[in-house]
Each structure stands twice: as structure tokens, then as C-alpha cells.
Design an enzyme around this catalytic site. Structure first.
Site, PDB file in Angstrom:
ATOM      1  N   HIS A  73       0.843  -1.199   0.000  1.00 38.99           N
ATOM      2  CA  HIS A  73       0.000   0.000   0.000  1.00 38.99           C
ATOM      3  C   HIS A  73       0.882   1.253   0.000  1.00 38.99           C
ATOM      4  CE1 HIS A  73      -4.020  -1.776   1.608  1.00 38.99           C
ATOM      5  NE2 HIS A  73      -3.506  -2.511   0.643  1.00 38.99           N
ATOM      6  N   TYR A 202      -9.615   5.137   7.485  1.00 39.22           N
ATOM      7  CA  TYR A 202      -9.840   5.401   8.909  1.00 39.22           C
ATOM      8  C   TYR A 202     -10.920   6.481   9.004  1.00 39.22           C
ATOM      9  CZ  TYR A 202      -5.351   3.110  10.000  1.00 39.22           C
ATOM     10  OH  TYR A 202      -4.317   2.199  10.154  1.00 39.22           O
ATOM     11  N   PRO A 294      -4.494  -0.277  18.501  1.00 36.20           N
ATOM     12  CA  PRO A 294      -4.166  -0.674  17.126  1.00 36.20           C
ATOM     13  C   PRO A 294      -4.389   0.425  16.082  1.00 36.20           C
ATOM     14  CG  PRO A 294      -6.138  -1.804  17.905  1.00 36.20           C
ATOM     15  CD  PRO A 294      -5.586  -1.067  19.062  1.00 36.20           C
ATOM     16  N   LYS A 298       0.847  -0.379  15.147  1.00 41.79           N
ATOM     17  CA  LYS A 298       2.226  -0.400  15.622  1.00 41.79           C
ATOM     18  C   LYS A 298       2.596  -1.635  16.453  1.00 41.79           C
ATOM     19  CE  LYS A 298       3.352   3.158  13.567  1.00 41.79           C
ATOM     20  NZ  LYS A 298       3.832   2.698  12.270  1.00 41.79           N
ATOM     21  N   TYR A 386       3.509   6.547  10.253  1.00 37.09           N
ATOM     22  CA  TYR A 386       2.660   5.409   9.875  1.00 37.09           C
ATOM     23  C   TYR A 386       3.468   4.324   9.153  1.00 37.09           C
ATOM     24  CZ  TYR A 386      -1.643   3.071   8.264  1.00 37.09           C
ATOM     25  OH  TYR A 386      -2.654   2.155   8.036  1.00 37.09           O
TER      26      TYR A 386
HETATM   27  P1  FAS Z   1       1.831 -12.116  21.738  1.00 35.56           P
HETATM   28  O1  FAS Z   1       0.847 -11.761  22.814  1.00 35.56           O
HETATM   29  O2  FAS Z   1       1.371 -12.187  20.326  1.00 35.56           O
HETATM   30  O3  FAS Z   1       2.506 -13.530  22.059  1.00 35.56           O
HETATM   31  C1  FAS Z   1       2.834 -13.886  23.377  1.00 35.56           C
HETATM   32  C2  FAS Z   1       2.799 -15.400  23.466  1.00 35.56           C
HETATM   33  O4  FAS Z   1       3.203 -15.776  24.787  1.00 35.56           O
HETATM   34  C3  FAS Z   1       1.391 -15.947  23.248  1.00 35.56           C
HETATM   35  O5  FAS Z   1       1.414 -16.992  22.314  1.00 35.56           O
HETATM   36  C4  FAS Z   1       0.977 -16.418  24.639  1.00 35.56           C
HETATM   37  O6  FAS Z   1       0.131 -17.543  24.573  1.00 35.56           O
HETATM   38  C5  FAS Z   1       2.315 -16.763  25.270  1.00 35.56           C
HETATM   39  N1  FAS Z   1       2.308 -16.716  26.735  1.00 35.56           N
HETATM   40  C6  FAS Z   1       1.632 -15.838  27.521  1.00 35.56           C
HETATM   41  N2  FAS Z   1       1.865 -16.118  28.814  1.00 35.56           N
HETATM   42  C7  FAS Z   1       2.714 -17.192  28.844  1.00 35.56           C
HETATM   43  C8  FAS Z   1       3.310 -17.957  29.897  1.00 35.56           C
HETATM   44  N3  FAS Z   1       3.084 -17.648  31.170  1.00 35.56           N
HETATM   45  N4  FAS Z   1       4.112 -18.987  29.559  1.00 35.56           N
HETATM   46  C9  FAS Z   1       4.360 -19.275  28.249  1.00 35.56           C
HETATM   47  N5  FAS Z   1       3.816 -18.602  27.210  1.00 35.56           N
HETATM   48  C10 FAS Z   1       2.995 -17.576  27.521  1.00 35.56           C
HETATM   49  N6  FAS Z   1      -1.146  -4.971  16.416  1.00 35.56           N
HETATM   50  C11 FAS Z   1      -1.174  -4.311  15.226  1.00 35.56           C
HETATM   51  O7  FAS Z   1      -0.119  -3.852  14.762  1.00 35.56           O
HETATM   52  N7  FAS Z   1      -2.377  -4.155  14.545  1.00 35.56           N
HETATM   53  C12 FAS Z   1      -3.553  -4.685  15.025  1.00 35.56           C
HETATM   54  O8  FAS Z   1      -4.612  -4.539  14.417  1.00 35.56           O
HETATM   55  C13 FAS Z   1      -3.556  -5.396  16.245  1.00 35.56           C
HETATM   56  N8  FAS Z   1      -4.712  -5.957  16.738  1.00 35.56           N
HETATM   57  C14 FAS Z   1      -4.667  -6.623  17.950  1.00 35.56           C
HETATM   58  C15 FAS Z   1      -5.828  -7.231  18.496  1.00 35.56           C
HETATM   59  C16 FAS Z   1      -5.770  -7.901  19.731  1.00 35.56           C
HETATM   60  C17 FAS Z   1      -7.024  -8.547  20.308  1.00 35.56           C
HETATM   61  C18 FAS Z   1      -4.561  -7.982  20.445  1.00 35.56           C
HETATM   62  C19 FAS Z   1      -4.500  -8.659  21.803  1.00 35.56           C
HETATM   63  C20 FAS Z   1      -3.405  -7.397  19.905  1.00 35.56           C
HETATM   64  C21 FAS Z   1      -3.453  -6.722  18.658  1.00 35.56           C
HETATM   65  N9  FAS Z   1      -2.310  -6.171  18.091  1.00 35.56           N
HETATM   66  C22 FAS Z   1      -2.327  -5.499  16.909  1.00 35.56           C
HETATM   67  C23 FAS Z   1      -1.059  -6.267  18.752  1.00 35.56           C
HETATM   68  C24 FAS Z   1      -0.498  -7.618  18.474  1.00 35.56           C
HETATM   69  O9  FAS Z   1      -0.414  -7.822  17.094  1.00 35.56           O
HETATM   70  C25 FAS Z   1       0.806  -7.697  19.203  1.00 35.56           C
HETATM   71  O10 FAS Z   1       1.567  -6.508  19.037  1.00 35.56           O
HETATM   72  C26 FAS Z   1       1.641  -8.890  18.818  1.00 35.56           C
HETATM   73  O11 FAS Z   1       0.863 -10.045  19.000  1.00 35.56           O
HETATM   74  C27 FAS Z   1       2.883  -8.882  19.700  1.00 35.56           C
HETATM   75  O12 FAS Z   1       3.488 -10.093  19.565  1.00 35.56           O
HETATM   76  P2  FAS Z   1       4.204 -10.771  20.847  1.00 35.56           P
HETATM   77  O13 FAS Z   1       5.066  -9.750  21.519  1.00 35.56           O
HETATM   78  O14 FAS Z   1       4.801 -12.009  20.326  1.00 35.56           O
HETATM   79  O15 FAS Z   1       3.025 -11.075  21.888  1.00 35.56           O
HETATM   80  C1  PHB Z   2      -5.684  -4.665  10.331  1.00 35.67           C
HETATM   81  O1  PHB Z   2      -6.084  -5.521  11.152  1.00 35.67           O
HETATM   82  O2  PHB Z   2      -5.600  -4.862   9.087  1.00 35.67           O
HETATM   83  C2  PHB Z   2      -5.311  -3.292  10.846  1.00 35.67           C
HETATM   84  C3  PHB Z   2      -5.593  -2.985  12.176  1.00 35.67           C
HETATM   85  C4  PHB Z   2      -5.253  -1.725  12.652  1.00 35.67           C
HETATM   86  C5  PHB Z   2      -4.660  -0.802  11.779  1.00 35.67           C
HETATM   87  C6  PHB Z   2      -4.373  -1.122  10.466  1.00 35.67           C
HETATM   88  C7  PHB Z   2      -4.717  -2.381   9.985  1.00 35.67           C
HETATM   89  O3  PHB Z   2      -4.354   0.444  12.238  1.00 35.67           O
END
Ligand code: FAS
Ligand code: PHB
Length: 391
Positions: A73, A202, A294, A298, A386
């Protein structure tokens, strides 16, 4: 007692990416994950990758499918007051772009690479607990199939997300946290319908925020801001489609293809940072260290820049016997983290309807948006944040 050089807690994007880089450098690791592999893969989260994240994946031989399936994009749009305004991301950032490629796919690629490498990952590891990280002999214990295991290591990487055990294991007096909880959440759906536009939209409206995004040319992802106490059951598909079409500009609403959702979830929004990110021989990485709303896309990208910094420090430690990179990790990561936290807060504050928003607040939001789309300097600032500040 089993020994590895680095124990990684968590098999999300942070843990898997760090494990991949270290394994390629001949550093032996084990990843301990408390959920099943399917559970981790089933989580629907991020969708947008900064150039720095794409480069990190590509530099480590992980961008094959991303290069085939990712959607590049060069712009995005802001919709407010019945109008849509395109932000020329590439033109304003010296040619940088973003790529739509779901976190689920990134995680799948990383898991496949880990499996192919033969490096160990223990899924459904219970009671994972870091010990002795403030001394010279850290170790991690966990329970698997009823048996307790203990692993000695040189370092522990806490890649276990916001609710993980790593940050929780740090003595309260040794850590500072900074937090803002937003008074609303995001309701997101996935549907096998073509995206309403080839770029993200957005929307700021009197009814609340909305985001039109995608996963492919046939799979759309949409979000609407919703009250914190809403439940998924409160949002049948018809209500969702009606609501999002009220929040975007009329041409977008008319062009929107609706259909049955196959995933629907509500995520709370918060800004959170822990400081510092190093505690002796344990390091916090990714969501274990920080959370962003989100709105700025980031979260995943910040996790990847943390991984890049920590991996550089560990490779330097084992390669050149230098501690400089590890000593610099926390400060270097936090500098980029806070700038992303600021941007995500700014985007969230500018685009959402706050329950206690006054008429004055409303006018300021409108002025913010009107100034933004009328000023090349303001749009340049948005664009460079961004697409991702330099890593
Ligand atoms: P994660 O949380 O992905 O991974 C951590 C891992 O550790 C998990 O698999 C968990 O099961 C494990 N864990 C936890 N406790 C543990 C323990 N005690 N023992 C062993 N393992 C354990 N980011 C964006 O950029 N755009 C988005 O749209 C976006 N939407 C999101 C929506 C939701 C609902 C959430 C919660 C996050 C969102 N995020 C988004 C942020 C997300 O993408 C995170 O930044 C990303 O998953 C970060 O990755 P990790 O640091 O690996 O953490
Ligand atoms: C996506 O899930 O595609 C997403 C979420 C948040 C953003 C941009 C993209 O700001």
C-alpha cells in the site's frame, strides 16, 4: 539439568522471530509456550507491516509467501465530515510503503521455519517460571504432561505478551509502568467479501471510529469502535454492516460489499509501557513490554524492532564477546517504543469519540483533522510515523 544459551518464553511473533534469528546464528534456544500451536494461530490480530518488519522477515529468509501474497500500500485515507482524504504515504515518506499481510500468516511462516530448523518449541508448557535472572545462573522451570522440567541458560527472553509471566516476575520496585486505558474497544470482523477500497480507510464520525482494512483482495477486515461493556453477541452482522456504513463517507458506504462474518471479536484499547526492559539476564520483548491501541498499526511492528535490537545484542555477545548491544537494548528499544506509543495515542485521540467528549473537544478534533489534510507538513509527519520511524 538441560542447558541452552537463550530460553524464549512465548511463541508469538516476538518469540518466534527472535528464535529464528538466533538459530540462524548458531545460538541454541528453546521456546516455551503455554498454549497450543493451534490456539496461537487462531488468534486474529494485526494486519499491517511496516517496511522495517518486511525487511527483517526478508533478511532472514522468511518473506517468500509475504512477497507473493502481501498487498503493498502506497497510501491510506481519512474519512470525516462526509469527505475522504487520501494521504500519499509513499510520496510523503520518500517512497516508503506498508504491506497488508495478516499476523496469522506471519506467525504461520515463523512456525513453519522453526519446525524446519529442528529447534525445540514446547507447546502447552504449564507453570513456566523464570528464576535467578538477577544473578549469573538464570534458569526456567515448566511442567509438561505432569513432569517438571528445569532449563539452565545464559539469558531469558520474555516474549510472552501483556499477560505473560516474565514482566510479572520482576520485583515491583525494579520496574516502572505507564498506562492509559481507553474508554472504548474495537469490534472487529473478518468476512469473505472484497475490500471496499484498495487502501485502508480510517473514519472519524459522530457515531464513533471505524476502520476499513483487509487481508486479501477477497477477504475484508472491518472494525468499529464500541462501548467497553459490549459483547460480540450484541453485534449481529446486520447491525455491524449498518453501523459501519453510517460511520464512513457516503461513496464508501455505497461501495461496501457486505456478507456473513466468519470471525468477530472485541479488543480493549490501552497504551502501556514498562521500563526498563532489562532485568539482569532477562529481557522483555514485544507486548510483554508495551501495548499500543491498534489505531496506528504499531503493536506487531514494535515487537519486531525490539527483536531486531535484542538479537543484535545477543549476536554481539556470543560473537564478539561484547556486552554493548545488550547494555544498550532497553534504552534503544524504549526510544522507538515511546515514539510509536505517542503516534498511536495521537491517532486514537484524533479519530475516536470519547464518552466524556465536550463540544469544545469535538471542535478541536475537527480542527485537528482539517489542519492535517490541509498541511503537507502535517501529512508528512503522519506518513513518516505510519510507515514506521527508522529502526
Ligand atoms: P503475543 O501476545 O502475540 O505472544 C505472546 C505469546 O506468549 C502468546 O502466544 C501467549 O500464549 C504466550 N504466553 C503468555 N503467557 C505465557 C506464559 N506464562 N508462559 C508461556 N507462554 C505464555 N497490532 C497491530 O499492529 N495491529 C492490530 O490490528 C492489532 N490488533 C490486535 C488485536 C488484539 C485482540 C490484540 C491482543 C493485539 C493486537 N495487536 C495489533 C497487537 C499484536 O499484534 C501484538 O503486538 C503482537 O501479537 C505482539 O506479539 P508478541 O510480543 O509475540 O506477543
Ligand atoms: C488490520 O487488522 O488490518 C489493521 C488494524 C489496525 C490498523 C491497520 C490495519 O491500524
Amino acid at each position: 539439568m538441560k542447558r541452552v544459551q537463550v530460553v524464549i518464553i512465548g511463541s508469538g511473533p516476538s518469540g518466534l522471530m527472535l528464535g529464528h534469528i538466533l538459530h540462524r546464528a548458531g545460538i541454541d534456544t528453546i521456546i516455551l509456550e503455554n498454549r497450543s500451536q493451534d490456539y496461537v494461530l487462531a488468534r486474529v490480530r494485526a494486519g499491517l507491516l511496516e517496511q522495517g518488519t518486511v525487511d527483517l522477515l526478508r533478511d532472514n529468509g522468511l518473506a517468500g509467501r509475504l512477497d507473493r501474497e502481501g498487498l503493498v500500500h502506497r497510501g491510506m485515507a481519512l474519512a470525516f465530515d462526509g469527505e475522504r482524504h487520501r494521504i500519499d504515504l509513499a510520496g510523503l515518506s520518500g517512497g516508503k510503503v506498508v504491506t497488508i499481510y495478516g499476523q496469522t500468516e506471519v506467525t504461520r511462516d515463523l512456525m513453519d521455519a522453526r519446525a524446519a530448523s529442528g529447534a525445540p518449541t514446547v507447546y502447552e508448557a504449564e507453570a513456566v517460571t523464570p528464576h535467578g535472572f538477577d544473578g549469573e545462573a538464570p534458569r526456567v522451570t515448566y511442567v509438561k504432561d505432569g513432569a517438571t522440567h528445569e532449563i539452565a541458560c545464559d539469558f531469558i527472553a520474555g516474549c510472552d505478551g501483556y499477560h505473560g509471566v516474565s514482566r510479572a516476575s520482576v520485583p515491583a520496585g525494579a520496574i516502572s509502568t505507564y498506562e492509559r486505558v481507553y474508554p472504548f474497544g474495537w469490534l472487529g470482523i473478518l468476512a469473505e467479501v472484497p475490500p471496499v477500497d484498495h487502501e485502508l480507510i480510517y473514519a472519524n464520525s459522530a457515531r464513533g471510529f471505524a476502520l476499513c482494512t483487509m487481508r486479501s483482495s477477497t477477504r475484508s477486515r472491518y472494525y468499529v469502535q464500541c462501548p467497553l461493556d459490549d459483547r460480540v453477541e450484541d453485534w449481529p452482522d446486520d447491525r455491524f454492516w449498518d453501523e459501519i456504513r453510517r460511520r464512513v463517507d457516503a461513496p464508501t458506504a455505497e461501495a461496501m460489499v457486505t456478507g456473513p462474518s466468519f470471525e468477530k471479536s472485541i479488543a480493549p484499547l490501552r497504551s502501556f509501557v514498562a521500563e526498563p526492559l532489562r532485568f539482569g539476564r532477562m529481557f522483555l520483548v514485544g507486548d510483554a513490554a508495551h501495548i499500543v491501541p491498534p489505531t496506528g498499526a504499531k503493536g506487531l511492528n514494535l515487537a519486531m524492532s525490539d527483536v531486531r535490537y535484542l538479537a543484535e545484542g545477543l549476536l554481539e555477545h556470543y560473537g564478539e564477546r561484547s556486552a554493548a548491544g545488550l547494555d544498550a537494548y532497553s534504552g534503544r528499544a524504549l526510544d522507538r517504543i515511546w515514539k510509536a506509543v505517542r503516534f498511536s495515542w495521537w491517532m486514537t485521540t484524533m479519530l475516536h469519540r470519547f464518552p466524556d467528549q465536550t463540544a469544545f473537544d469535538q471542535r478541536i478534533q475537527e480542527a485537528d483533522l482539517a489542519y492535517l489534510v490541509s498541511s503537507e507538513a502535517a501529512m508528512t509527519s503522519l506518513a513518516e510515523n505510519y510507515v514506521g520511524l527508522p529502526v
